[in-house]
Design a protein around this motif. Structure first.
Motif, PDB file in Angstrom:
ATOM      1  N   PRO A 235       0.798  -1.235   0.000  1.00  0.00           N
ATOM      2  CA  PRO A 235       0.000   0.000   0.000  1.00  0.00           C
ATOM      3  C   PRO A 235       0.825   1.279   0.000  1.00  0.00           C
ATOM      4  O   PRO A 235       0.298   2.340  -0.315  1.00  0.00           O
ATOM      5  CB  PRO A 235      -0.842  -0.119   1.275  1.00  0.00           C
ATOM      6  CG  PRO A 235      -0.131  -1.111   2.133  1.00  0.00           C
ATOM      7  CD  PRO A 235       0.522  -2.063   1.198  1.00  0.00           C
ATOM      8  N   ARG A 236       2.110   1.196   0.348  1.00  0.00           N
ATOM      9  CA  ARG A 236       2.979   2.376   0.267  1.00  0.00           C
ATOM     10  C   ARG A 236       3.963   2.283  -0.896  1.00  0.00           C
ATOM     11  O   ARG A 236       4.195   3.259  -1.599  1.00  0.00           O
ATOM     12  CB  ARG A 236       3.782   2.556   1.561  1.00  0.00           C
ATOM     13  CG  ARG A 236       3.057   3.300   2.655  1.00  0.00           C
ATOM     14  CD  ARG A 236       4.044   3.983   3.600  1.00  0.00           C
ATOM     15  NE  ARG A 236       4.841   4.994   2.914  1.00  0.00           N
ATOM     16  CZ  ARG A 236       5.917   5.576   3.451  1.00  0.00           C
ATOM     17  NH1 ARG A 236       6.342   5.217   4.649  1.00  0.00           N
ATOM     18  NH2 ARG A 236       6.575   6.491   2.773  1.00  0.00           N
ATOM     19  N   PHE A 237       4.549   1.111  -1.088  1.00  0.00           N
ATOM     20  CA  PHE A 237       5.655   0.983  -2.026  1.00  0.00           C
ATOM     21  C   PHE A 237       5.264   0.323  -3.349  1.00  0.00           C
ATOM     22  O   PHE A 237       6.086   0.242  -4.259  1.00  0.00           O
ATOM     23  CB  PHE A 237       6.796   0.188  -1.366  1.00  0.00           C
ATOM     24  CG  PHE A 237       7.217   0.755  -0.051  1.00  0.00           C
ATOM     25  CD1 PHE A 237       7.767   2.025   0.037  1.00  0.00           C
ATOM     26  CD2 PHE A 237       7.039   0.037   1.126  1.00  0.00           C
ATOM     27  CE1 PHE A 237       8.143   2.561   1.258  1.00  0.00           C
ATOM     28  CE2 PHE A 237       7.413   0.562   2.351  1.00  0.00           C
ATOM     29  CZ  PHE A 237       7.965   1.830   2.430  1.00  0.00           C
ATOM     30  N   GLY A 238       4.024  -0.150  -3.461  1.00  0.00           N
ATOM     31  CA  GLY A 238       3.594  -0.784  -4.691  1.00  0.00           C
ATOM     32  C   GLY A 238       4.417  -2.015  -5.012  1.00  0.00           C
ATOM     33  O   GLY A 238       4.856  -2.745  -4.127  1.00  0.00           O
ATOM     34  N   TYR A 239       4.634  -2.222  -6.304  1.00  0.00           N
ATOM     35  CA  TYR A 239       5.407  -3.382  -6.764  1.00  0.00           C
ATOM     36  C   TYR A 239       6.195  -2.963  -7.991  1.00  0.00           C
ATOM     37  O   TYR A 239       5.640  -2.417  -8.955  1.00  0.00           O
ATOM     38  CB  TYR A 239       4.479  -4.543  -7.118  1.00  0.00           C
ATOM     39  CG  TYR A 239       5.173  -5.710  -7.790  1.00  0.00           C
ATOM     40  CD1 TYR A 239       5.730  -6.737  -7.032  1.00  0.00           C
ATOM     41  CD2 TYR A 239       5.292  -5.764  -9.176  1.00  0.00           C
ATOM     42  CE1 TYR A 239       6.383  -7.797  -7.650  1.00  0.00           C
ATOM     43  CE2 TYR A 239       5.943  -6.820  -9.801  1.00  0.00           C
ATOM     44  CZ  TYR A 239       6.489  -7.832  -9.034  1.00  0.00           C
ATOM     45  OH  TYR A 239       7.145  -8.876  -9.637  1.00  0.00           O
TER      46      TYR A 239
ATOM     47  N   PRO B 103       1.186   7.665   2.302  1.00  0.00           N
ATOM     48  CA  PRO B 103       2.129   8.426   1.475  1.00  0.00           C
ATOM     49  C   PRO B 103       2.866   7.487   0.518  1.00  0.00           C
ATOM     50  O   PRO B 103       3.980   7.049   0.785  1.00  0.00           O
ATOM     51  CB  PRO B 103       3.071   9.061   2.499  1.00  0.00           C
ATOM     52  CG  PRO B 103       3.041   8.130   3.654  1.00  0.00           C
ATOM     53  CD  PRO B 103       1.658   7.537   3.694  1.00  0.00           C
ATOM     54  N   TYR B 104       2.232   7.181  -0.605  1.00  0.00           N
ATOM     55  CA  TYR B 104       2.776   6.163  -1.492  1.00  0.00           C
ATOM     56  C   TYR B 104       3.655   6.778  -2.582  1.00  0.00           C
ATOM     57  O   TYR B 104       3.448   7.900  -3.031  1.00  0.00           O
ATOM     58  CB  TYR B 104       1.658   5.317  -2.108  1.00  0.00           C
ATOM     59  CG  TYR B 104       0.618   6.086  -2.900  1.00  0.00           C
ATOM     60  CD1 TYR B 104       0.795   6.319  -4.260  1.00  0.00           C
ATOM     61  CD2 TYR B 104      -0.549   6.548  -2.300  1.00  0.00           C
ATOM     62  CE1 TYR B 104      -0.163   7.002  -4.995  1.00  0.00           C
ATOM     63  CE2 TYR B 104      -1.512   7.226  -3.018  1.00  0.00           C
ATOM     64  CZ  TYR B 104      -1.311   7.456  -4.368  1.00  0.00           C
ATOM     65  OH  TYR B 104      -2.264   8.150  -5.091  1.00  0.00           O
ATOM     66  N   SER B 105       4.642   5.994  -2.985  1.00  0.00           N
ATOM     67  CA  SER B 105       5.581   6.436  -4.010  1.00  0.00           C
ATOM     68  C   SER B 105       6.346   5.241  -4.543  1.00  0.00           C
ATOM     69  O   SER B 105       6.650   4.309  -3.808  1.00  0.00           O
ATOM     70  CB  SER B 105       6.558   7.455  -3.431  1.00  0.00           C
ATOM     71  OG  SER B 105       7.541   7.814  -4.380  1.00  0.00           O
ATOM     72  N   SER B 106       6.677   5.300  -5.815  1.00  0.00           N
ATOM     73  CA  SER B 106       7.597   4.321  -6.383  1.00  0.00           C
ATOM     74  C   SER B 106       9.018   4.840  -6.255  1.00  0.00           C
ATOM     75  O   SER B 106       9.236   6.038  -6.033  1.00  0.00           O
ATOM     76  CB  SER B 106       7.277   4.096  -7.866  1.00  0.00           C
ATOM     77  OG  SER B 106       7.795   5.158  -8.651  1.00  0.00           O
ATOM     78  N   PRO B 107      10.016   3.967  -6.414  1.00  0.00           N
ATOM     79  CA  PRO B 107      11.388   4.460  -6.570  1.00  0.00           C
ATOM     80  C   PRO B 107      11.567   5.066  -7.962  1.00  0.00           C
ATOM     81  O   PRO B 107      10.672   4.974  -8.804  1.00  0.00           O
ATOM     82  CB  PRO B 107      12.233   3.203  -6.395  1.00  0.00           C
ATOM     83  CG  PRO B 107      11.342   2.091  -6.829  1.00  0.00           C
ATOM     84  CD  PRO B 107       9.949   2.502  -6.426  1.00  0.00           C
TER      85      PRO B 107
END
Length: 207
Positions: free
Chosen positions: A19-23, A99-103
């Motif tokens: 839920p924060r970092f996705g995949y 507070p979600y975000s990808s790298p």
């Protein structure tokens, strides 16, 4: 300590959409879930302009609660980042959204995210936000802080920053009005007015 270690393992589990970092995945792998929608992160040269257009395609997308979106990197060095107060921005995601975000990702990679919180989610590519690389995902209903005009969303701190420069223009374009996105299902970058895409930053002149 055991619970903390378990929690961190669950957060970084490569076989789930966190839920924060996705995949994060590559074009050759099998995603943990089949995405319901796809968005491309693009760069395109502008005529008679030294700075290209950085954009999401589509720029606006309507999804159902629980839908998973696959963000494909057609070009390198992008990410997907929420306008969340935890990152120092005015709140343009629904109350309760993490507070979600990808790298930062490279060309050929993708990022999955499952939208579980109903309302308007304004997103950016952090490296290219000020050039207008922003978008809007309407999850269920066009409601919440992100449905407010730019500059009128909640700012929990005086230093909280709203979308600025071309980012502010793009999110203010009538084509990206949350109700319009909800009614149409998606809004292409090409649907936005040219004046909403104009670059407000210039490259540094060499001396």
């Amino acid at each position: 300590m055991r619970q903390t270690q378990t929690s961190r393992t669950q957060q970084m589990d490569s076989d789930t959409v966190h839920p924060r970092f996705g995949y994060v995945g590559t074009r050759d792998d099998t995603p943990p879930v089949e995405p319901d929608h796809t968005v491309s992160l693009e760069i395109r040269p502008r005529e008679n302009a030294p700075i290209p257009a950085f954009y999401f395609e589509p720029a606006g997308l309507a999804v159902d609660v629980g839908d998973t979106v696959r963000f494909n990197l057609a070009t390198p060095h992008h990410n997907v980042n929420a306008y969340h107060p935890a990152f120092g921005y005015t709140q343009r995601v629904p109350d309760g959204a993490p507070p979600y975000s990808s790298p930062i990702l490279g060309a050929g990679e993708y990022w999955l995210y499952t939208f579980e919180t109903e309302g308007v989610h304004n997103l950016m590519c952090a490296p290219h936000e000020l050039f207008g690389m922003v978008g809007s995902v309407v999850v269920g209903s066009p409601t919440g802080p992100g449905a407010n005009p730019v500059g009128e969303a909640p700012a929990p701190h005086e230093e909280s920053r709203p979308p600025e420069f071309t980012a502010g223009l793009v999110l203010s374009d009538p084509a990206l009005a949350p109700q319009t996105i909800a009614e149409q299902g998606s809004v292409s970058w090409s649907d936005l007015a040219p004046e909403s895409k104009r670059p407000l930053l210039r490259p540094v002149e060499e001396g």
